[in-house]
Every structure is written in structure tokens, then in C-alpha cells.
Design a protein around this motif. Structure first.
Motif, PDB file in Angstrom:
ATOM      1  N   LEU A  93       0.831  -1.219   0.000  1.00 23.47           N
ATOM      2  CA  LEU A  93       0.000   0.000   0.000  1.00 23.47           C
ATOM      3  C   LEU A  93       0.862   1.265   0.000  1.00 23.47           C
ATOM      4  CD1 LEU A  93      -2.933  -1.041   2.404  1.00 23.47           C
ATOM      5  CD2 LEU A  93      -2.633  -1.499  -0.023  1.00 23.47           C
ATOM      6  N   ALA A 101       3.945   5.558   7.112  1.00 19.33           N
ATOM      7  CA  ALA A 101       5.313   5.067   7.283  1.00 19.33           C
ATOM      8  C   ALA A 101       5.279   3.543   7.227  1.00 19.33           C
ATOM      9  CB  ALA A 101       5.849   5.525   8.633  1.00 19.33           C
ATOM     10  N   ILE A 116       5.446   0.459   8.777  1.00 19.79           N
ATOM     11  CA  ILE A 116       5.344   0.079  10.196  1.00 19.79           C
ATOM     12  C   ILE A 116       6.352  -1.017  10.532  1.00 19.79           C
ATOM     13  CG2 ILE A 116       3.807  -0.883  11.954  1.00 19.79           C
ATOM     14  CD1 ILE A 116       1.467   0.432  10.396  1.00 19.79           C
ATOM     15  N   MET A 166       9.663   0.576  10.912  1.00 16.80           N
ATOM     16  CA  MET A 166       9.661   1.429  12.101  1.00 16.80           C
ATOM     17  C   MET A 166       9.771   0.615  13.393  1.00 16.80           C
ATOM     18  SD  MET A 166       6.969   4.609  12.081  1.00 16.80           S
ATOM     19  CE  MET A 166       5.700   3.675  12.867  1.00 16.80           C
ATOM     20  N   PRO A 192      13.530  12.468   9.070  1.00 19.88           N
ATOM     21  CA  PRO A 192      13.254  13.912   9.105  1.00 19.88           C
ATOM     22  C   PRO A 192      13.999  14.682   8.016  1.00 19.88           C
ATOM     23  CG  PRO A 192      13.528  13.098  11.332  1.00 19.88           C
ATOM     24  CD  PRO A 192      13.884  11.958  10.413  1.00 19.88           C
ATOM     25  N   GLY A 222      -1.668   8.408   7.915  1.00 23.41           N
ATOM     26  CA  GLY A 222      -0.414   8.631   8.628  1.00 23.41           C
ATOM     27  C   GLY A 222       0.541   9.468   7.786  1.00 23.41           C
ATOM     28  N   GLU A 226      -2.020   7.050  13.681  1.00 22.18           N
ATOM     29  CA  GLU A 226      -0.844   6.696  14.493  1.00 22.18           C
ATOM     30  C   GLU A 226      -1.213   6.333  15.926  1.00 22.18           C
ATOM     31  OE1 GLU A 226      -0.987   9.232  12.368  1.00 22.18           O
ATOM     32  OE2 GLU A 226       0.920   9.478  11.303  1.00 22.18           O
ATOM     33  N   GLY A 279       4.295  12.178  13.024  1.00 22.43           N
ATOM     34  CA  GLY A 279       5.665  12.655  13.231  1.00 22.43           C
ATOM     35  C   GLY A 279       6.231  13.419  12.058  1.00 22.43           C
TER      36      GLY A 279
HETATM   37  N1  CO8 Z   1       3.498  -0.219   6.721  1.00 18.84           N
HETATM   38  C1  CO8 Z   1       3.902  -1.423   6.273  1.00 18.84           C
HETATM   39  N2  CO8 Z   1       3.105  -2.265   5.594  1.00 18.84           N
HETATM   40  C2  CO8 Z   1       1.823  -1.886   5.391  1.00 18.84           C
HETATM   41  C3  CO8 Z   1       1.335  -0.640   5.843  1.00 18.84           C
HETATM   42  C4  CO8 Z   1       2.236   0.214   6.530  1.00 18.84           C
HETATM   43  N3  CO8 Z   1       1.900   1.433   6.951  1.00 18.84           N
HETATM   44  N4  CO8 Z   1       0.039  -0.554   5.509  1.00 18.84           N
HETATM   45  C5  CO8 Z   1      -0.261  -1.684   4.862  1.00 18.84           C
HETATM   46  N5  CO8 Z   1       0.798  -2.485   4.780  1.00 18.84           N
HETATM   47  C6  CO8 Z   1       0.893  -3.815   4.171  1.00 18.84           C
HETATM   48  C7  CO8 Z   1       0.206  -4.886   5.002  1.00 18.84           C
HETATM   49  O1  CO8 Z   1       1.064  -5.358   6.004  1.00 18.84           O
HETATM   50  C8  CO8 Z   1      -0.103  -5.922   3.942  1.00 18.84           C
HETATM   51  O2  CO8 Z   1       1.073  -6.624   3.648  1.00 18.84           O
HETATM   52  P1  CO8 Z   1       1.052  -8.243   3.591  1.00 18.84           P
HETATM   53  O3  CO8 Z   1       0.122  -8.573   2.451  1.00 18.84           O
HETATM   54  O4  CO8 Z   1       2.469  -8.611   3.335  1.00 18.84           O
HETATM   55  O5  CO8 Z   1       0.522  -8.699   4.917  1.00 18.84           O
HETATM   56  C9  CO8 Z   1      -0.434  -5.080   2.727  1.00 18.84           C
HETATM   57  O6  CO8 Z   1       0.171  -3.804   2.939  1.00 18.84           O
HETATM   58  C10 CO8 Z   1      -1.921  -4.890   2.515  1.00 18.84           C
HETATM   59  O7  CO8 Z   1      -2.451  -4.342   3.705  1.00 18.84           O
HETATM   60  P2  CO8 Z   1      -3.758  -4.909   4.425  1.00 18.84           P
HETATM   61  O8  CO8 Z   1      -3.869  -6.396   4.207  1.00 18.84           O
HETATM   62  O9  CO8 Z   1      -3.749  -4.451   5.841  1.00 18.84           O
HETATM   63  O10 CO8 Z   1      -4.893  -4.176   3.581  1.00 18.84           O
HETATM   64  P3  CO8 Z   1      -6.381  -3.820   4.040  1.00 18.84           P
HETATM   65  O11 CO8 Z   1      -7.059  -3.341   2.818  1.00 18.84           O
HETATM   66  O12 CO8 Z   1      -6.973  -4.946   4.803  1.00 18.84           O
HETATM   67  O13 CO8 Z   1      -6.219  -2.605   5.081  1.00 18.84           O
HETATM   68  C11 CO8 Z   1      -5.352  -0.469   5.791  1.00 18.84           C
HETATM   69  C12 CO8 Z   1      -5.754  -1.376   4.615  1.00 18.84           C
HETATM   70  C13 CO8 Z   1      -6.594  -0.143   6.623  1.00 18.84           C
HETATM   71  C14 CO8 Z   1      -4.761   0.786   5.230  1.00 18.84           C
HETATM   72  C15 CO8 Z   1      -4.333  -1.225   6.696  1.00 18.84           C
HETATM   73  O14 CO8 Z   1      -3.312  -1.769   5.879  1.00 18.84           O
HETATM   74  C16 CO8 Z   1      -3.685  -0.346   7.722  1.00 18.84           C
HETATM   75  O15 CO8 Z   1      -4.292  -0.027   8.727  1.00 18.84           O
HETATM   76  N6  CO8 Z   1      -2.416   0.043   7.482  1.00 18.84           N
HETATM   77  C17 CO8 Z   1      -1.672   0.848   8.437  1.00 18.84           C
HETATM   78  C18 CO8 Z   1      -2.110   2.283   8.430  1.00 18.84           C
HETATM   79  C19 CO8 Z   1      -1.356   3.074   9.473  1.00 18.84           C
HETATM   80  O16 CO8 Z   1      -1.428   2.804  10.649  1.00 18.84           O
HETATM   81  N7  CO8 Z   1      -0.602   4.086   9.016  1.00 18.84           N
HETATM   82  C20 CO8 Z   1       0.205   4.908   9.892  1.00 18.84           C
HETATM   83  C21 CO8 Z   1       1.592   4.365   9.983  1.00 18.84           C
HETATM   84  S1  CO8 Z   1       2.591   5.238  11.162  1.00 18.84           S
HETATM   85  C22 CO8 Z   1       3.039   6.660  10.338  1.00 18.84           C
HETATM   86  O17 CO8 Z   1       2.709   6.885   9.200  1.00 18.84           O
HETATM   87  C23 CO8 Z   1       3.911   7.603  11.096  1.00 18.84           C
HETATM   88  C24 CO8 Z   1       4.635   8.561  10.185  1.00 18.84           C
HETATM   89  C25 CO8 Z   1       5.752   9.152  10.977  1.00 18.84           C
HETATM   90  C26 CO8 Z   1       6.763   9.860  10.085  1.00 18.84           C
HETATM   91  C27 CO8 Z   1       7.912  10.279  10.956  1.00 18.84           C
HETATM   92  C28 CO8 Z   1       9.073  10.806  10.152  1.00 18.84           C
HETATM   93  C29 CO8 Z   1      10.213  11.201  11.037  1.00 18.84           C
END
Ligand code: CO8
Length: 259
Positions: free
Chosen positions: A27, A67, A69, A72, A86, A109, A133, A141
Motif C-alpha cells: 500500500l 510510514a 510500520i 519502524m 526527518p 499517517g 498513528e 511525526g
Molecule cells: N506499513 C507497512 N506495511 C503496510 C502498511 C504500513 N503502513 N500498511 C499496509 N501495509 C501492508 C500490510 O502489512 C499488507 O502486507 P502483507 O500482504 O504482506 O501482509 C499489505 O500492505 C496490505 O495491507 P492490508 O492487508 O492491511 O490491507 P487492508 O485493505 O486490509 O487494510 C489499511 C488497509 C486499513 C490501510 C491497513 O493496511 C492499515 O491499517 N495500514 C496501516 C495504516 C497506518 O497505521 N498508518 C500509519 C503508519 S505510522 C506513520 O505513518 C507515522 C509517520 C511518521 C513519520 C515520521 C518521520 C520522522
């Protein structure tokens, strides 16, 4: 080490650079290699006169789910303090030319924060924006707690940051986060059309206009008005200003050269 396949870079029309995030299986999670590549591409584009506007997209289904995850998870507090990210985010933030984001699907995020670093967001009606987050025991962040407030106001920003809930494209449009909503099949095309329009404008004026609008978020009104006044005066020295005014008077299309 950056992987060249984390983004796809293309020049779809004169003056326009299109950057597409390219980790669909994850994604478009923003791993370090992707951010490094994006920052380096923008750094190069900043100094390239043939680039006048950038379109940043993630493809038809997803913009970016944040990001990476999994990457991270390996960071302890020292790792976070020494984080290279950053620096990459700062390079994106400093990019002086307009960025139009084409957002389909999730912009969560860091994905939402990346979209907010663009100057104009075009969203497909399948887009979802949020800062989830809090569900991971962290907070935004890369500017999420600040830019979201400035874009949509405190009540909605606070709700998104504290609950981790997301909003759809229409809600984002009504809240002022996005400029336009279209069907997902046309998101990229609309963003490109806007970018082509901007690429045809006088580049120095475009650059100073972006700079001045962004000052509204950084300076007091008095200081920002002062900066606008100076930028306005500076443009009087450009050939493009003479050309723009002459073309209007002579009832012809202007030809801007970036001088
Ligand atoms: N990181 C890593 N892998 C991810 C992420 C992610 N953020 N999101 C999705 N994926 C992966 C899944 O692990 C999955 O991989 P695999 O098939 O190998 O298991 C694949 O993508 C497909 O994902 P889903 O099966 O979960 O797909 P769904 O359609 O069921 O769900 C969602 C989609 C709702 C988007 C779900 O994937 C989700 O909740 N993802 C995480 C969203 C999230 O929490 N984002 C915030 C992350 S933290 C952040 O962004 C902080 C930024 C800080 C920056 C700081 C800089 C200094």
C-alpha cells in the motif's frame, strides 16, 4: 541504499514531472528507501529548468498507507533520535516548485502528511485521509498535528488525531483539505491538467507565489504581507512580467521564459 523501483518518474508533458509511488503490495508504505528516492528526485527537479510543476500520485488504488510500520518497529529511542527520515521530509518540504497530489484510496499517517506537503490535492472519491498513528501508540511525526489543524481546523484535526478515524474525499473537500474531488479513474488526469496549466505560467512568479502563500502558515500577518510586497516588487524586474503585460495589451498568448 535506495531501490530504483520504489517510485516511477515520468515526464508526461513539457514542464511537468510525474512521480508515482510504486509499492502497491505494501500500500505504498513509505519505507526509508522510498523517501530517500523521493527526496533525491525532488532535489534534482528543483534545479532542473525543464521541471515547472510536479504531480505526485500513488496509482489508482492507494496513495500511501503511512510510514512502513515493519521498518519502524525495529527502531528504539536512539534509532528514532538518529532517524534519517526527518531529513527526507525536510527535502520534500523545501521543494520550491508546485506539487499537485493525485490521491486515490488511503492517504493515512505519513501518507496523509505527504499529501499535505503538496500544494494542491486532487482526490478520487475513493480517497480516505487520516492520522491513525494513535492506534500504534505513537503520534503523527511528519507534520500531521500541525498541518492538519491548519488545513481543516482544530475540531476535525483533533478528532482524526485522537481517534485515528479517517474521512472520505467529500468530507475532506468540505473541510478544505483537498481542492477537488473526481472519479478515481480521472484523478491523475485532473492533477496533470492542473500541473500543465501551472507549467505554462511564468515560473519565477509561480515560485514566489508558492513561497508567499506558505508564509501564511509561518509568519505573522504583518511579516507575511511585507514578504508579499517585496516579492511583488521583485517580479517587476522579470522579463516574464513585461511579456505577460505586453501579451495582454497586444491580445496574444504570452510566452514565458522563466527570466
Ligand atoms: N506499513 C507497512 N506495511 C503496510 C502498511 C504500513 N503502513 N500498511 C499496509 N501495509 C501492508 C500490510 O502489512 C499488507 O502486507 P502483507 O500482504 O504482506 O501482509 C499489505 O500492505 C496490505 O495491507 P492490508 O492487508 O492491511 O490491507 P487492508 O485493505 O486490509 O487494510 C489499511 C488497509 C486499513 C490501510 C491497513 O493496511 C492499515 O491499517 N495500514 C496501516 C495504516 C497506518 O497505521 N498508518 C500509519 C503508519 S505510522 C506513520 O505513518 C507515522 C509517520 C511518521 C513519520 C515520521 C518521520 C520522522
Amino acid at each position: 541504499m535506495t531501490s530504483p523501483s520504489d517510485i516511477v518518474v515520468d515526464r508526461p508533458s513539457p514542464g511537468v514531472l510525474a512521480i508515482t509511488l510504486n509499492r502497491p503490495d505494501a500500500l505504498n508504505a513509505l519505507r526509508n528507501a522510498l523517501l530517500a528516492e523521493l527526496a533525491a528526485t525532488l532535489d534534482a527537479a528543483a534545479g532542473d529548468d525543464d521541471v515547472r510543476c510536479v504531480v505526485l500520485g500513488g496509482g489508482p488504488k492507494v496513495f500511501a498507507a503511512g510510514a512502513d510500520i515493519k521498518e519502524m518497529a525495529a527502531l528504539d529511542v536512539v534509532g528514532v533520535l538518529n532517524d534519517c527520515r526527518p531529513g527526507y521530509w525536510a527535502a520534500i518540504r523545501r521543494f520550491p516548485k508546485p506539487i499537485v497530489a493525485a490521491v486515490n484510496g488511503f492517504a493515512l499517517g505519513g501518507g496523509c502528511e505527504l499529501a499535505m506537503l503538496a500544494d494542491i490535492i486532487v482526490a478520487g472519491d475513493n480517497a480516505r485521509f487520516g492520522q491513525p498513528e494513535i492506534n500504534l501508540g505513537i503520534i503523527p511525526g511528519a507534520g500531521g498535528t500541525q498541518r492538519l489543524v491548519r488545513a481543516v481546523g482544530k475540531p476535525l484535526a483533533m478528532k482524526l488525531v485522537l481517534t485515528g478515524e479517517s474521512i472520505d474525499a467529500r468530507t475532506a473537500l468540505a473541510a478544505g483539505l483537498v481542492a477537488e474531488v473526481t472519479v478515481p479513474e480521472l484523478t491523475q488526469e485532473r492533477a496533470l491538467a492542473i500541473a500543465r496549466g501551472i507549467a505554462a505560467k511564468p515560473p519565477i512568479a509561480v515560485r514566489l507565489a508558492k513561497e508567499c502563500v506558505l508564509k501564511a502558515f509561518e509568519l505573522s500577518l504583518e511579516s507575511a504581507l511585507d514578504a508579499e510586497r517585496k516579492a511583488f516588487a521583485l517580479l517587476a524586474a522579470t522579463e516574464d512580467r513585461r511579456e505577460g503585460i505586453a501579451a495582454f495589451v497586444e491580445k496574444r498568448q504570452p510566452e514565458f521564459k522563466g527570466r
